[in-house]
Design a protein around this motif. Structure first.
Motif, PDB file in Angstrom:
ATOM      1  N   THR A 157       0.851  -1.192   0.000  1.00 26.39           N
ATOM      2  CA  THR A 157       0.000   0.000   0.000  1.00 26.39           C
ATOM      3  C   THR A 157       0.885   1.240   0.000  1.00 26.39           C
ATOM      4  O   THR A 157       1.803   1.366   0.815  1.00 26.39           O
ATOM      5  N   TRP A 158       0.573   2.149  -0.926  1.00 21.63           N
ATOM      6  CA  TRP A 158       1.355   3.374  -1.093  1.00 21.63           C
ATOM      7  C   TRP A 158       0.486   4.589  -0.803  1.00 21.63           C
ATOM      8  O   TRP A 158      -0.715   4.586  -1.092  1.00 21.63           O
ATOM      9  N   ALA A 159       1.101   5.620  -0.247  1.00 24.22           N
ATOM     10  CA  ALA A 159       0.429   6.902  -0.047  1.00 24.22           C
ATOM     11  C   ALA A 159       0.801   7.828  -1.200  1.00 24.22           C
ATOM     12  O   ALA A 159       1.979   7.974  -1.534  1.00 24.22           O
ATOM     13  N   TYR A 160      -0.209   8.436  -1.805  1.00 23.35           N
ATOM     14  CA  TYR A 160      -0.027   9.347  -2.936  1.00 23.35           C
ATOM     15  C   TYR A 160      -0.243  10.783  -2.460  1.00 23.35           C
ATOM     16  O   TYR A 160      -1.190  11.064  -1.722  1.00 23.35           O
ATOM     17  N   LEU A 161       0.623  11.683  -2.925  1.00 28.66           N
ATOM     18  CA  LEU A 161       0.463  13.099  -2.596  1.00 28.66           C
ATOM     19  C   LEU A 161       0.917  13.934  -3.789  1.00 28.66           C
ATOM     20  O   LEU A 161       2.029  13.750  -4.300  1.00 28.66           O
ATOM     21  N   LEU A 162       0.059  14.841  -4.233  1.00 23.75           N
ATOM     22  CA  LEU A 162       0.389  15.673  -5.390  1.00 23.75           C
ATOM     23  C   LEU A 162       1.477  16.680  -5.028  1.00 23.75           C
ATOM     24  O   LEU A 162       1.353  17.439  -4.068  1.00 23.75           O
ATOM     25  N   ASP A 163       2.557  16.655  -5.805  1.00 24.47           N
ATOM     26  CA  ASP A 163       3.611  17.660  -5.700  1.00 24.47           C
ATOM     27  C   ASP A 163       3.273  18.774  -6.683  1.00 24.47           C
ATOM     28  O   ASP A 163       3.338  18.575  -7.899  1.00 24.47           O
ATOM     29  N   GLN A 164       2.893  19.927  -6.154  1.00 24.27           N
ATOM     30  CA  GLN A 164       2.390  21.004  -7.001  1.00 24.27           C
ATOM     31  C   GLN A 164       3.441  21.495  -7.992  1.00 24.27           C
ATOM     32  O   GLN A 164       3.110  21.881  -9.127  1.00 24.27           O
ATOM     33  N   GLN A 165       4.688  21.483  -7.604  1.00 23.44           N
ATOM     34  CA  GLN A 165       5.743  22.024  -8.462  1.00 23.44           C
ATOM     35  C   GLN A 165       5.945  21.188  -9.716  1.00 23.44           C
ATOM     36  O   GLN A 165       6.107  21.718 -10.818  1.00 23.44           O
ATOM     37  N   SER A 166       5.938  19.861  -9.563  1.00 23.70           N
ATOM     38  CA  SER A 166       6.181  18.975 -10.704  1.00 23.70           C
ATOM     39  C   SER A 166       4.899  18.454 -11.345  1.00 23.70           C
ATOM     40  O   SER A 166       4.939  17.871 -12.424  1.00 23.70           O
ATOM     41  N   ASN A 167       3.762  18.626 -10.646  1.00 24.64           N
ATOM     42  CA  ASN A 167       2.475  18.061 -11.062  1.00 24.64           C
ATOM     43  C   ASN A 167       2.542  16.540 -11.174  1.00 24.64           C
ATOM     44  O   ASN A 167       1.895  15.934 -12.024  1.00 24.64           O
ATOM     45  N   LYS A 168       3.341  15.934 -10.301  1.00 23.64           N
ATOM     46  CA  LYS A 168       3.417  14.482 -10.195  1.00 23.64           C
ATOM     47  C   LYS A 168       3.040  14.064  -8.780  1.00 23.64           C
ATOM     48  O   LYS A 168       3.239  14.822  -7.818  1.00 23.64           O
ATOM     49  N   TYR A 169       2.501  12.861  -8.684  1.00 24.34           N
ATOM     50  CA  TYR A 169       2.098  12.352  -7.373  1.00 24.34           C
ATOM     51  C   TYR A 169       3.255  11.580  -6.749  1.00 24.34           C
ATOM     52  O   TYR A 169       3.672  10.533  -7.251  1.00 24.34           O
ATOM     53  N   ARG A 170       3.780  12.141  -5.690  1.00 27.07           N
ATOM     54  CA  ARG A 170       4.819  11.452  -4.930  1.00 27.07           C
ATOM     55  C   ARG A 170       4.219  10.193  -4.321  1.00 27.07           C
ATOM     56  O   ARG A 170       3.064  10.205  -3.850  1.00 27.07           O
ATOM     57  N   ILE A 171       4.934   9.099  -4.326  1.00 27.57           N
ATOM     58  CA  ILE A 171       4.439   7.857  -3.726  1.00 27.57           C
ATOM     59  C   ILE A 171       5.408   7.412  -2.636  1.00 27.57           C
ATOM     60  O   ILE A 171       6.625   7.448  -2.816  1.00 27.57           O
ATOM     61  N   ARG A 172       4.871   7.022  -1.490  1.00 26.09           N
ATOM     62  CA  ARG A 172       5.715   6.497  -0.412  1.00 26.09           C
ATOM     63  C   ARG A 172       5.072   5.225   0.125  1.00 26.09           C
ATOM     64  O   ARG A 172       3.846   5.139   0.293  1.00 26.09           O
ATOM     65  N   LEU A 173       5.889   4.231   0.381  1.00 26.41           N
ATOM     66  CA  LEU A 173       5.402   2.952   0.847  1.00 26.41           C
ATOM     67  C   LEU A 173       5.031   3.026   2.321  1.00 26.41           C
ATOM     68  O   LEU A 173       5.805   3.526   3.146  1.00 26.41           O
ATOM     69  N   LEU A 174       3.843   2.518   2.638  1.00 20.41           N
ATOM     70  CA  LEU A 174       3.390   2.460   4.031  1.00 20.41           C
ATOM     71  C   LEU A 174       3.772   1.091   4.590  1.00 20.41           C
ATOM     72  O   LEU A 174       3.243   0.077   4.169  1.00 20.41           O
ATOM     73  N   THR A 175       4.688   1.074   5.549  1.00 23.68           N
ATOM     74  CA  THR A 175       5.198  -0.184   6.095  1.00 23.68           C
ATOM     75  C   THR A 175       4.668  -0.465   7.494  1.00 23.68           C
ATOM     76  O   THR A 175       5.220  -1.290   8.217  1.00 23.68           O
ATOM     77  N   ASP A 176       3.586   0.218   7.860  1.00 21.60           N
ATOM     78  CA  ASP A 176       2.960   0.012   9.158  1.00 21.60           C
ATOM     79  C   ASP A 176       1.472   0.286   8.973  1.00 21.60           C
ATOM     80  O   ASP A 176       1.085   1.347   8.494  1.00 21.60           O
ATOM     81  N   SER A 177       0.634  -0.681   9.350  1.00 16.21           N
ATOM     82  CA  SER A 177      -0.811  -0.521   9.165  1.00 16.21           C
ATOM     83  C   SER A 177      -1.363   0.653   9.955  1.00 16.21           C
ATOM     84  O   SER A 177      -2.440   1.166   9.648  1.00 16.21           O
ATOM     85  N   ALA A 178      -0.625   1.086  10.980  1.00 10.40           N
ATOM     86  CA  ALA A 178      -1.072   2.216  11.796  1.00 10.40           C
ATOM     87  C   ALA A 178      -0.461   3.535  11.325  1.00 10.40           C
ATOM     88  O   ALA A 178      -0.688   4.571  11.944  1.00 10.40           O
ATOM     89  N   GLN A 179       0.319   3.492  10.251  1.00 10.24           N
ATOM     90  CA  GLN A 179       0.982   4.686   9.749  1.00 10.24           C
ATOM     91  C   GLN A 179      -0.047   5.704   9.282  1.00 10.24           C
ATOM     92  O   GLN A 179      -0.971   5.382   8.538  1.00 10.24           O
ATOM     93  N   LYS A 180       0.105   6.937   9.723  1.00 14.80           N
ATOM     94  CA  LYS A 180      -0.864   7.976   9.402  1.00 14.80           C
ATOM     95  C   LYS A 180      -0.568   8.601   8.045  1.00 14.80           C
ATOM     96  O   LYS A 180       0.573   8.648   7.594  1.00 14.80           O
ATOM     97  N   LEU A 181      -1.635   9.086   7.415  1.00 17.24           N
ATOM     98  CA  LEU A 181      -1.490   9.815   6.162  1.00 17.24           C
ATOM     99  C   LEU A 181      -1.285  11.293   6.451  1.00 17.24           C
ATOM    100  O   LEU A 181      -1.850  11.847   7.395  1.00 17.24           O
ATOM    101  N   TYR A 182      -0.470  11.928   5.616  1.00 19.15           N
ATOM    102  CA  TYR A 182      -0.330  13.372   5.690  1.00 19.15           C
ATOM    103  C   TYR A 182      -1.541  14.029   5.027  1.00 19.15           C
ATOM    104  O   TYR A 182      -2.257  13.407   4.241  1.00 19.15           O
ATOM    105  N   ASP A 183      -1.763  15.288   5.347  1.00 23.49           N
ATOM    106  CA  ASP A 183      -2.873  16.030   4.765  1.00 23.49           C
ATOM    107  C   ASP A 183      -2.750  16.020   3.233  1.00 23.49           C
ATOM    108  O   ASP A 183      -1.700  16.375   2.684  1.00 23.49           O
ATOM    109  N   GLY A 184      -3.796  15.601   2.555  1.00 24.01           N
ATOM    110  CA  GLY A 184      -3.798  15.558   1.100  1.00 24.01           C
ATOM    111  C   GLY A 184      -3.427  14.212   0.513  1.00 24.01           C
ATOM    112  O   GLY A 184      -3.596  13.994  -0.686  1.00 24.01           O
ATOM    113  N   GLU A 185      -2.915  13.299   1.324  1.00 23.77           N
ATOM    114  CA  GLU A 185      -2.543  11.981   0.820  1.00 23.77           C
ATOM    115  C   GLU A 185      -3.762  11.069   0.679  1.00 23.77           C
ATOM    116  O   GLU A 185      -4.738  11.200   1.402  1.00 23.77           O
ATOM    117  N   PHE A 186      -3.655  10.128  -0.254  1.00 28.33           N
ATOM    118  CA  PHE A 186      -4.635   9.050  -0.378  1.00 28.33           C
ATOM    119  C   PHE A 186      -3.870   7.784  -0.733  1.00 28.33           C
ATOM    120  O   PHE A 186      -2.696   7.832  -1.133  1.00 28.33           O
TER     121      PHE A 186
END
Length: 203
Positions: A161-190
Motif C-alpha cells: 500500500t502506497w500513499a499518494y500526494l500531489l507535488d504542485q511544483q512537478s504536477n506528479k504524485y509522490r508515492i511512499r510505501l506504508l510499512t505500518d498498518s497504523a501509519q498515518k497519512l499526511y494532509d492531502g494523501e490518499f
C-alpha cells in the motif's frame, strides 16, 4: 472540526483499496512482467497507479530530479495526466542483485525504497540511491474468494500500500510505501497500489 474531516477523508480512501491477501514473489527478474530468459531481463514496461479510486488510476510513473545529489538522482512519481511520455522500466542485474531500473537519459538506473527514517524522503522510490535503500519486490494480490487480482504490484516485505500526494511544483504524485498498518497519512494523501506492466493489459 478540520482534523475530524481530514481523518474521515483518510478513512474513506483507505476503504477504497481492495481487500486482498498480499503474496510476495521471489525478488528475481523472472517474477516481473515481460521476462526475457535469453537476456535475464524483464521489460521494458511502465509503473502505474492502481486501485486509488481516483482519476489517476492507470497514470504512469516518471521521475523528478532533486538537488540533494548526495542522497539520490531523483524520486519516482505518478504523472498527473494520461498519455504523456514516460521513461521505460525494466528489471536487470546490478552486481549481485536483480533490481528494477528506470531509463534516465539513456541509461537504466536502479530503483530502491528510501530508508531515511523520520525524514521527508522516507518510503519514497529513489532513482540511483547513493546509499542503497530497501529493494522493490514483486507481489501478487488475491481476493478473499481466492481469485488473483490482475497485475504484479510493487512493495517490500509484504507491504504493497502506497500513499499518494500531489507535488504542485512537478504536477506528479509522490508515492511512499506504508510499512505500518497504523501509519498515518499526511494532509492531502490518499492510498493505492503501484503496479508494473502496461495499463492496457489485464496482467
Amino acid at each position: 472540526m478540520l482534523s475530524l474531516l481530514v481523518t474521515l477523508a483518510a478513512a474513506a480512501t483507505v476503504r477504497a483499496i481492495p481487500d486482498v491477501e498480499v503474496v510476495p514473489k521471489g525478488n528475481t527478474c523472472s517474477n516481473w512482467p515481460f521476462f526475457r530468459q535469453m537476456s535475464s531481463v524483464a521489460g521494458p514496461f511502465t509503473l502505474f497507479a492502481d486501485s486509488t479510486g481516483t482519476e489517476i488510476d492507470g497514470n504512469r510513473a516518471s521521475y523528478v530530479t532533486i538537488s540533494e545529489t548526495t542522497i539520490a538522482a531523483g524520486w519516482v512519481g505518478i504523472t498527473g495526466q494520461q498519455g504523456v511520455a514516460v521513461p521505460q522500466v525494466q528489471c536487470q542485474v546490478f552486481g549481485s542483485a536483480e533490481m528494477l531500473a528506470m531509463n534516465v537519459n539513456g541509461q537504466f538506473q536502479p530503483l530502491s525504497i528510501s530508508e531515511y527514517i523520520y525524514h521527508e524522503y522516507d518510503g519514497l522510490v529513489f532513482v540511483k540511491n547513493v546509499a542503497r535503500g530497501a529493494p522493490i519486490e514483486p507481489h501478487w494480490h488475491y481476493y478473499p474468494n481466492g481469485t488473483r487480482q490482475d497485475g504484479t504490484f510493487l512493495g517490500w516485505n509484504n507491504f504493497t500500500t502506497w500513499a499518494y500526494l500531489l507535488d504542485q511544483q512537478s504536477n506528479k504524485y509522490r508515492i511512499r510505501l506504508l510499512t505500518d498498518s497504523a501509519q498515518k497519512l499526511y494532509d492531502g494523501e490518499f492510498t493505492g497500489f503501484v503496479r508494473a506492466g502496461d495499463p492496457s493489459l489485464s496482467d
